[in-house]
Design a protein around this motif. Structure first.
Motif, PDB file in Angstrom:
ATOM      1  N   ASN A 109      45.692 -81.730 -17.304  1.00 14.57           N
ATOM      2  CA  ASN A 109      45.985 -82.680 -16.221  1.00 14.57           C
ATOM      3  C   ASN A 109      45.609 -82.133 -14.846  1.00 14.57           C
ATOM      4  OD1 ASN A 109      46.952 -84.774 -17.756  1.00 14.57           O
ATOM      5  ND2 ASN A 109      49.090 -84.123 -17.650  1.00 14.57           N
TER       6      ASN A 109
ATOM      7  N   GLN B  72      52.650 -87.526 -13.879  1.00 12.48           N
ATOM      8  CA  GLN B  72      51.906 -86.783 -14.906  1.00 12.48           C
ATOM      9  C   GLN B  72      52.528 -85.426 -15.157  1.00 12.48           C
ATOM     10  OE1 GLN B  72      47.861 -86.084 -13.838  1.00 12.48           O
ATOM     11  NE2 GLN B  72      47.157 -87.573 -15.324  1.00 12.48           N
ATOM     12  N   ALA B 129      56.237 -88.992 -20.136  1.00 12.29           N
ATOM     13  CA  ALA B 129      54.898 -89.395 -19.678  1.00 12.29           C
ATOM     14  C   ALA B 129      54.129 -90.051 -20.823  1.00 12.29           C
ATOM     15  CB  ALA B 129      54.143 -88.182 -19.147  1.00 12.29           C
ATOM     16  N   GLU B 133      52.946 -94.185 -21.093  1.00 12.84           N
ATOM     17  CA  GLU B 133      51.549 -94.584 -21.253  1.00 12.84           C
ATOM     18  C   GLU B 133      51.319 -95.269 -22.596  1.00 12.84           C
ATOM     19  OE1 GLU B 133      48.695 -91.503 -19.724  1.00 12.84           O
ATOM     20  OE2 GLU B 133      47.717 -91.911 -21.636  1.00 12.84           O
TER      21      GLU B 133
END
Ligand SMILES: Cc1cc2nc3c(=O)[nH]c(=O)nc-3n(C[C@H](O)[C@H](O)[C@H](O)COP(=O)(O)OP(=O)(O)OC[C@H]3O[C@@H](n4cnc5c(N)ncnc54)[C@H](O)[C@@H]3O)c2cc1C
Ligand code: FES
Ligand code: FES
Lengths: 291, 176
Positions: A109, B72, B129, B133
């Protein structure tokens, strides 16, 4: 542990970042994803006097493809952007195969492809992928921009060709002249571990013949290895079991593995050979399917 | 080593300027004056006293320090606190409301998704997270998403079950 003290700068433009690097006179370091630099600073393998954080410079996180197929990867394009890219899945199989096996999902990420090239870890996966693809790093410094082939970009372990006041702006994968094909295979002991050995293969074919080939090896030498003789042996001919075996032998010869906790040198050489065969056999299948 | 506060928060001997950072943490804006070398993980733990975020390694491998950064999962030990200025951070303390556990927490409780609990905050945030999603993940997708969070105790089986439990609960709530 904590990093040693440093001044933190967070420029808003590339020009400002370059001026800061110039002013830092070799004691400043760019911070991109921070997934290699911050751990290195914590362990005090790195102790820069100034950190130039480029994360607040707008417009560097792109992944684009030109009409001719040239791919541009901006300095802030993260591993996870590449992993999720349908563009790569459709057009660039070697990169699409590598993206999901870099580090672990959380590191992906933040970490960047360009930062990974700059870090020049012999165990880094993107360097061998970019070598196989004939990629280019675009650097910008006080005197403007220049292009450095990925094959020349790595000077040695953890050393790249950038001058102290240059930033790597983007990586480029040149437009393919044939149909791009290939893959990336990595043997790791567990998710998030660096490669025991990794192999990147990128070929372009036209009318059943290989017209361009590149093979990059991860983790089997003091720096990323460009297996040029192995790749060249494939060019100008169709892929056959014989030509694949020959290229695999040449790639294994190009490897310079060392025995360590991840495996013996001969084991790693064997993996290189096996991976070249697996990737190229997959290419043959996909060419046959397409025909 | 001296205490964490003396070590990481500004001291007079240093000529490195401190920076004021303001972070939206679990929905609330909080500020601190920090040295640039302070890691986000340490600001969260020592500065904001949110000790649910754990630090389990020096190499950014273990994932115990995982927080959500603008939604995130990131490893807060691989980010400087100054980098989080102006950003949104969620720690494990942000999961539950005053009266109710988050379904992910309930799942870990119900399916015995923890033993010592050291990895659990990171596991739960990565799971959050994922479910934000992908509300209906397969077992493989859960294992893949959690592969950056290491657990020394459970053998992962019950962690995966806990996340599946949470997904069912969240989906049932959405359906009703
Ligand atoms: C647990 C863990 C596992 C990992 N596993 C793998 C793995 O399996 N394979 C792999 O390839 N990598 C792995 N990595 C490393 C990861 O891929 C990093 O993201 C990558 O090596 C560096 O990218 P970055 O953007 O994080 O760079 P940073 O850490 O920010 O920087 C790395 C270096 O490059 C320089 N730099 C960065 N960007 C630029 C730029 N644009 N211009 C000039 N210099 C620049 C920095 O100054 C620094 O010296 C792992 C990391 C961790 C923490
Ligand atoms: S403390 Fe281990 S990954 Fe951050
Ligand atoms: S429950 Fe102990 S480390 Fe995961």
């Amino acid at each position: 542990m904590y990093p040693t003290r440093f001044n933190y700068e967070s420029p808003k433009s590339i020009a400002e970042a370059i001026a800061l690097l110039h002013q830092g006179g070799g004691e400043a370091k760019i911070l991109a994803g921070g997934q290699s630099l911050v751990p290195m600073m914590r362990l005090r393998f790195a102790a820069p006097e100034m950190i130039v954080d480029i994360n607040n410079i707008p417009g560097l996180d792109y992944l684009t493809v030109d009409a001719d197929g040239t791919i541009h990867i901006g300095a802030l394009c993260r591993h996870s952007d590449l992993e999720k890219s349908s563009l790569l899945m459709a057009h660039q199989p070697t990169m699409a195969a590598a993206a999901p096996v870099i580090a672990d999902p959380i590191v992906r990420n933040r970490g960047t492809l360009v930062g990974s090239l700059c870090h020049a870890d012999p165990q880094g996966d993107w360097s061998s992928v970019m070598m196989a693809l004939g990629g280019i790093v675009v650097a910008q410094g006080p005197n403007g921009r220049r292009s450095i082939p990925a094959a020349d970009f790595v000077k040695g372990p953890f050393q790249n060709m950038l001058a102290f006041d240059e930033i790597a702006i983007e990586a480029i994968v040149p437009a393919p002249k044939g149909i791009p094909n290939g893959g990336y295979l990595k043997l790791e002991r567990r998710v998030g571990d660096f490669a025991t050995a990794g192999v990147a293969v990128a070929v372009e074919s036209s009318q059943g013949l290989i017209i361009r080939a590149g093979i990059g090896l991860t983790g089997v030498g003091g720096s990323t290895i460009n297996a040029t003789a192995a790749a060249q042996s494939l060019v100008g001919a169709p892929l056959t079991a014989g030509s694949i075996a020959h290229a695999a032998d040449l790639a294994a010869q190009a490897a310079q593995p060392r025995s360590d906790h991840r495996g013996s040198a001969s084991y790693k050489r064997q993996i290189v050979k096996t991976f070249v065969v697996r990737i190229l056999s997959g290419v043959v299948e996909s060419i046959e399917r397409a025909a | 080593m001296t205490s964490l506060n003396e070590e990481v928060f500004p001291d007079q001997a240093s000529n490195v300027p401190v920076r004021k950072v303001t972070i939206r943490i679990n929905g609330e804006n909080r500020s601190a004056n920090v040295e640039p070398r302070l890691l986000l993980a340490h600001l969260i733990r020592q500065g904001f006293n949110l000790t649910g975020t754990h630090t389990g390694c020096d190499t950014s491998n273990c994932g115990a320090c995982t927080v959500l950064f603008d939604g995130q999962p990131i490893k807060s030990c691989a980010m400087l606190a100054v980098q989080a200025d102006g950003h949104d951070v969620m720690t494990v303390e942000g999961l539950a409301t005053a009266s109710e556990l988050h379904p992910i927490q309930e799942g870990f409780k119900d399916e015995h998704g923890l033993q010592c609990g050291f990895c659990t905050p990171g596991m739960m945030l990565t799971a959050k997270a994922l479910l934000d999603e992908n509300p209906d993940p397969t077992e493989d997708e859960i294992r893949w998403a959690l592969s950056g969070n290491l657990c020394r105790c459970t053998g992962y089986q019950n962690i995966v079950k806990s996340v599946m439990w949470a997904a069912r609960k969240i989906n049932n709530q959405a359906a009703n």
